[in-house]
Design a protein around this motif. Structure first.
Motif, PDB file in Angstrom:
ATOM      1  N   ILE A 243      -1.129  -5.645   6.846  1.00 17.02           N
ATOM      2  CA  ILE A 243       0.226  -6.191   6.954  1.00 17.02           C
ATOM      3  C   ILE A 243       1.140  -5.320   6.095  1.00 17.02           C
ATOM      4  CG2 ILE A 243       1.717  -8.190   6.629  1.00 17.02           C
ATOM      5  CD1 ILE A 243      -0.424  -8.605   8.752  1.00 17.02           C
ATOM      6  N   GLY A 244       2.090  -4.651   6.731  1.00 17.16           N
ATOM      7  CA  GLY A 244       2.885  -3.653   6.021  1.00 17.16           C
ATOM      8  C   GLY A 244       4.147  -4.161   5.369  1.00 17.16           C
ATOM      9  N   GLU A 245       4.644  -5.335   5.767  1.00 14.61           N
ATOM     10  CA  GLU A 245       5.866  -5.845   5.170  1.00 14.61           C
ATOM     11  C   GLU A 245       6.006  -7.338   5.449  1.00 14.61           C
ATOM     12  OE1 GLU A 245       9.168  -3.853   6.944  1.00 14.61           O
ATOM     13  OE2 GLU A 245       8.604  -4.396   8.985  1.00 14.61           O
ATOM     14  N   TYR A 246       6.836  -7.994   4.643  1.00 13.31           N
ATOM     15  CA  TYR A 246       7.162  -9.399   4.830  1.00 13.31           C
ATOM     16  C   TYR A 246       8.681  -9.540   4.842  1.00 13.31           C
ATOM     17  CZ  TYR A 246       2.339 -10.024   3.235  1.00 13.31           C
ATOM     18  OH  TYR A 246       0.980  -9.956   3.091  1.00 13.31           O
ATOM     19  N   ARG A 247       9.160 -10.449   5.660  1.00 15.50           N
ATOM     20  CA  ARG A 247      10.591 -10.753   5.652  1.00 15.50           C
ATOM     21  C   ARG A 247      10.816 -11.889   4.660  1.00 15.50           C
ATOM     22  NH1 ARG A 247      13.949 -14.485   7.595  1.00 15.50           N
ATOM     23  NH2 ARG A 247      12.299 -15.554   8.790  1.00 15.50           N
ATOM     24  N   LEU A 248      11.668 -11.639   3.662  1.00 15.93           N
ATOM     25  CA  LEU A 248      11.953 -12.665   2.669  1.00 15.93           C
ATOM     26  C   LEU A 248      13.054 -13.590   3.165  1.00 15.93           C
ATOM     27  CD1 LEU A 248      11.869 -10.726  -0.724  1.00 15.93           C
ATOM     28  CD2 LEU A 248      10.003 -11.756   0.574  1.00 15.93           C
ATOM     29  N   GLY A 249      12.939 -14.871   2.797  1.00 17.28           N
ATOM     30  CA  GLY A 249      13.974 -15.839   3.117  1.00 17.28           C
ATOM     31  C   GLY A 249      14.769 -16.190   1.878  1.00 17.28           C
TER      32      GLY A 249
ATOM     33  N   ASP B 299      -1.664   4.639   1.412  1.00 18.83           N
ATOM     34  CA  ASP B 299      -0.715   5.718   1.723  1.00 18.83           C
ATOM     35  C   ASP B 299      -0.951   6.255   3.137  1.00 18.83           C
ATOM     36  OD1 ASP B 299       0.637   5.606  -0.691  1.00 18.83           O
ATOM     37  OD2 ASP B 299      -0.687   7.048  -1.669  1.00 18.83           O
ATOM     38  N   LYS B 300      -2.211   6.457   3.467  1.00 21.74           N
ATOM     39  CA  LYS B 300      -2.543   6.954   4.808  1.00 21.74           C
ATOM     40  C   LYS B 300      -2.218   5.905   5.864  1.00 21.74           C
ATOM     41  CE  LYS B 300      -6.157  10.326   3.709  1.00 21.74           C
ATOM     42  NZ  LYS B 300      -7.580  10.730   3.938  1.00 21.74           N
TER      43      LYS B 300
ATOM     44  N   GLN C 278       1.256   4.320  10.380  1.00 24.67           N
ATOM     45  CA  GLN C 278       2.144   3.338  11.010  1.00 24.67           C
ATOM     46  C   GLN C 278       3.612   3.794  11.038  1.00 24.67           C
ATOM     47  OE1 GLN C 278       0.751   0.460  12.246  1.00 24.67           O
ATOM     48  NE2 GLN C 278      -1.205   1.282  11.572  1.00 24.67           N
ATOM     49  N   LYS C 279       3.849   4.958  10.420  1.00 25.03           N
ATOM     50  CA  LYS C 279       5.226   5.497  10.299  1.00 25.03           C
ATOM     51  C   LYS C 279       6.141   4.488   9.601  1.00 25.03           C
ATOM     52  CE  LYS C 279       4.776   8.605  14.250  1.00 25.03           C
ATOM     53  NZ  LYS C 279       5.301   9.032  15.561  1.00 25.03           N
ATOM     54  N   MET C 280       5.590   3.886   8.534  1.00 25.62           N
ATOM     55  CA  MET C 280       6.328   2.918   7.744  1.00 25.62           C
ATOM     56  C   MET C 280       6.447   3.421   6.309  1.00 25.62           C
ATOM     57  SD  MET C 280       4.524  -0.655   8.998  1.00 25.62           S
ATOM     58  CE  MET C 280       5.539  -1.649   7.887  1.00 25.62           C
ATOM     59  N   LYS C 281       7.470   2.942   5.618  1.00 26.62           N
ATOM     60  CA  LYS C 281       7.670   3.312   4.229  1.00 26.62           C
ATOM     61  C   LYS C 281       7.177   2.189   3.328  1.00 26.62           C
ATOM     62  CE  LYS C 281      11.250   4.930   1.033  1.00 26.62           C
ATOM     63  NZ  LYS C 281      12.697   5.185   0.852  1.00 26.62           N
ATOM     64  N   LYS C 282       6.419   2.542   2.305  1.00 23.52           N
ATOM     65  CA  LYS C 282       5.941   1.530   1.369  1.00 23.52           C
ATOM     66  C   LYS C 282       7.101   0.953   0.578  1.00 23.52           C
ATOM     67  CE  LYS C 282       1.998   2.066  -0.857  1.00 23.52           C
ATOM     68  NZ  LYS C 282       0.864   2.606  -1.632  1.00 23.52           N
TER      69      LYS C 282
ATOM     70  N   ASP D 273      -8.244  -1.608  -9.261  1.00 24.38           N
ATOM     71  CA  ASP D 273      -8.127  -0.163  -9.041  1.00 24.38           C
ATOM     72  C   ASP D 273      -9.075   0.310  -7.943  1.00 24.38           C
ATOM     73  OD1 ASP D 273      -6.197   0.046 -10.987  1.00 24.38           O
ATOM     74  OD2 ASP D 273      -7.579   0.707 -12.565  1.00 24.38           O
ATOM     75  N   ASP D 274     -10.306  -0.190  -7.972  1.00 22.77           N
ATOM     76  CA  ASP D 274     -11.285   0.207  -6.954  1.00 22.77           C
ATOM     77  C   ASP D 274     -10.838  -0.244  -5.565  1.00 22.77           C
ATOM     78  OD1 ASP D 274     -12.818   1.288  -8.954  1.00 22.77           O
ATOM     79  OD2 ASP D 274     -14.308  -0.320  -8.994  1.00 22.77           O
ATOM     80  N   ALA D 275     -10.293  -1.469  -5.475  1.00 22.12           N
ATOM     81  CA  ALA D 275      -9.846  -1.994  -4.184  1.00 22.12           C
ATOM     82  C   ALA D 275      -8.674  -1.183  -3.644  1.00 22.12           C
ATOM     83  CB  ALA D 275      -9.468  -3.468  -4.322  1.00 22.12           C
ATOM     84  N   MET D 276      -7.742  -0.814  -4.517  1.00 23.13           N
ATOM     85  CA  MET D 276      -6.585  -0.036  -4.071  1.00 23.13           C
ATOM     86  C   MET D 276      -6.999   1.369  -3.635  1.00 23.13           C
ATOM     87  SD  MET D 276      -3.311  -1.163  -6.399  1.00 23.13           S
ATOM     88  CE  MET D 276      -4.001  -0.753  -7.985  1.00 23.13           C
ATOM     89  N   ALA D 277      -7.972   1.943  -4.353  1.00 22.51           N
ATOM     90  CA  ALA D 277      -8.458   3.270  -3.964  1.00 22.51           C
ATOM     91  C   ALA D 277      -9.148   3.218  -2.602  1.00 22.51           C
ATOM     92  CB  ALA D 277      -9.410   3.807  -5.027  1.00 22.51           C
ATOM     93  N   ALA D 278      -9.961   2.186  -2.387  1.00 20.40           N
ATOM     94  CA  ALA D 278     -10.678   2.048  -1.111  1.00 20.40           C
ATOM     95  C   ALA D 278      -9.721   1.720   0.031  1.00 20.40           C
ATOM     96  CB  ALA D 278     -11.738   0.955  -1.226  1.00 20.40           C
ATOM     97  N   ASP D 279      -8.641   1.018  -0.275  1.00 21.15           N
ATOM     98  CA  ASP D 279      -7.664   0.627   0.751  1.00 21.15           C
ATOM     99  C   ASP D 279      -6.943   1.839   1.332  1.00 21.15           C
ATOM    100  OD1 ASP D 279      -6.000  -1.027   2.292  1.00 21.15           O
ATOM    101  OD2 ASP D 279      -4.488  -1.070   0.725  1.00 21.15           O
ATOM    102  N   ASN D 280      -6.668   2.840   0.467  1.00 20.34           N
ATOM    103  CA  ASN D 280      -6.044   4.080   0.932  1.00 20.34           C
ATOM    104  C   ASN D 280      -4.760   3.789   1.713  1.00 20.34           C
ATOM    105  OD1 ASN D 280      -5.880   6.820   1.067  1.00 20.34           O
ATOM    106  ND2 ASN D 280      -7.772   7.118   2.212  1.00 20.34           N
TER     107      ASN D 280
END
Length: 272
Positions: free
Chosen positions: A51-57, A259-260, A265-269, A250-257
């Motif tokens: 899930i790349g983004e959430y719309r805030l209310g 950035d790629k 998805q051609k999305m900006k973090k 840290d390990d979970a974020m590294a494994a999640d990768n």
């Protein structure tokens, strides 16, 4: 903000109490705060893989905390700050979540002063949170259409603030959680049924891999704000500070990768 990672947990499928929102895939949660969950307000950061983004209310209006160190850190890092009144700065976490920082020395007790939620009808909400859920009313300002409530003097407070219309929850699906004695959970459920109030998840047991099983009930207030009550005894076991929390994250974020993933998805973090 100088918070510490208290624990990090990974889950292979969605929570049966919708802890991660209405998403049914792999997810994680990271508890961050200024001290143990037993006696501090703690933020639960949920991350849904894919899930790349959430719309805030306009449901969550911000968290206010006392920390001159946080203000100093933001200035050193060039993090955007806006002084809304003398000594009070507004800033945003990545994704748009608002924080209000009081430029005073951090309190020895929990420096998180209040969490602010948007409501459509102040009196109706006060009746629910105070009359049904037993919160004490600390302040009420009809002119500014706000009220401050809490369960104890030394705990983070809940601020209810009228938004001037309907409350929009967006797609981020947050909730507020409280622990209480396990034997109180059936009483809360019975009261909500008697008062014809919304119960999103009836009393249920939730497992955390390798940790305690806790009992919870999930409610919704008149504006649909989700409220979780969790049995205190098992929660104290589950919520022990994990010295390996930082490494697990840290390990979970590294494994999640991610950035790629965002590039594919051609999305900006999200960023400040």
């Amino acid at each position: 903000l100088n918070r510490q990672v208290l624990r990090h947990e990974e889950f292979e499928e969605g929570c049966k109490a919708s802890c991660n929102g209405p998403y049914d895939g792999k997810w994680s949660k990271t508890m961050v705060g200024y001290g143990p969950e037993d006696n501090h307000f703690v933020a639960e950061l949920t991350y849904n893989y894919g899930i790349g983004e959430y719309r805030l209310g306009n449901d969550f209006l911000g968290i206010t905390l006392v920390s001159s160190q946080a203000v100093s850190n933001a200035k050193k890092m060039g993090w955007p700050l806006k002084e809304v009144t003398t000594g009070l700065f507004e800033t945003e976490a990545p994704g748009g979540y608002k924080f209000y920082l009081e430029d005073k020395e951090q309190l020895k007790q929990d420096p998180v002063l209040k969490v602010t939620l948007g409501v459509s009808d102040l009196q109706k909400s006060v009746n629910y949170w105070s009359g049904l859920l037993g919160m004490r009313i600390y302040e009420k300002d009809e002119e500014k259409q706000r009220a401050l409530l809490g369960y104890a003097d030394n705990q983070c407070k809940l601020e209810l603030k009228t938004v001037g219309g309907a409350v929009d929850h967006g797609t981020a699906f947050g909730r507020i959680a409280f622990s209480c004695a396990k034997e109180e959970l059936p009483n809360i459920e019975a009261l909500m049924k008697m008062e014809n109030q919304k119960i999103l998840t009836p009393l249920v047991s939730l497992d955390t891999p390798g940790k305690a099983t806790v009992q919870v009930i999930i409610l919704a207030d008149p504006d649909g704000h989700e409220i979780c009550f969790v049995g205190d005894e098992a929660f104290r076991d589950l919520s022990k500070v994990d010295p390996n929390g930082d490494k697990l994250l840290d390990d979970a974020m590294a494994a999640d990768n991610s950035d790629k993933w965002f590039a594919a998805q051609k999305m900006k973090k999200a960023s400040a």
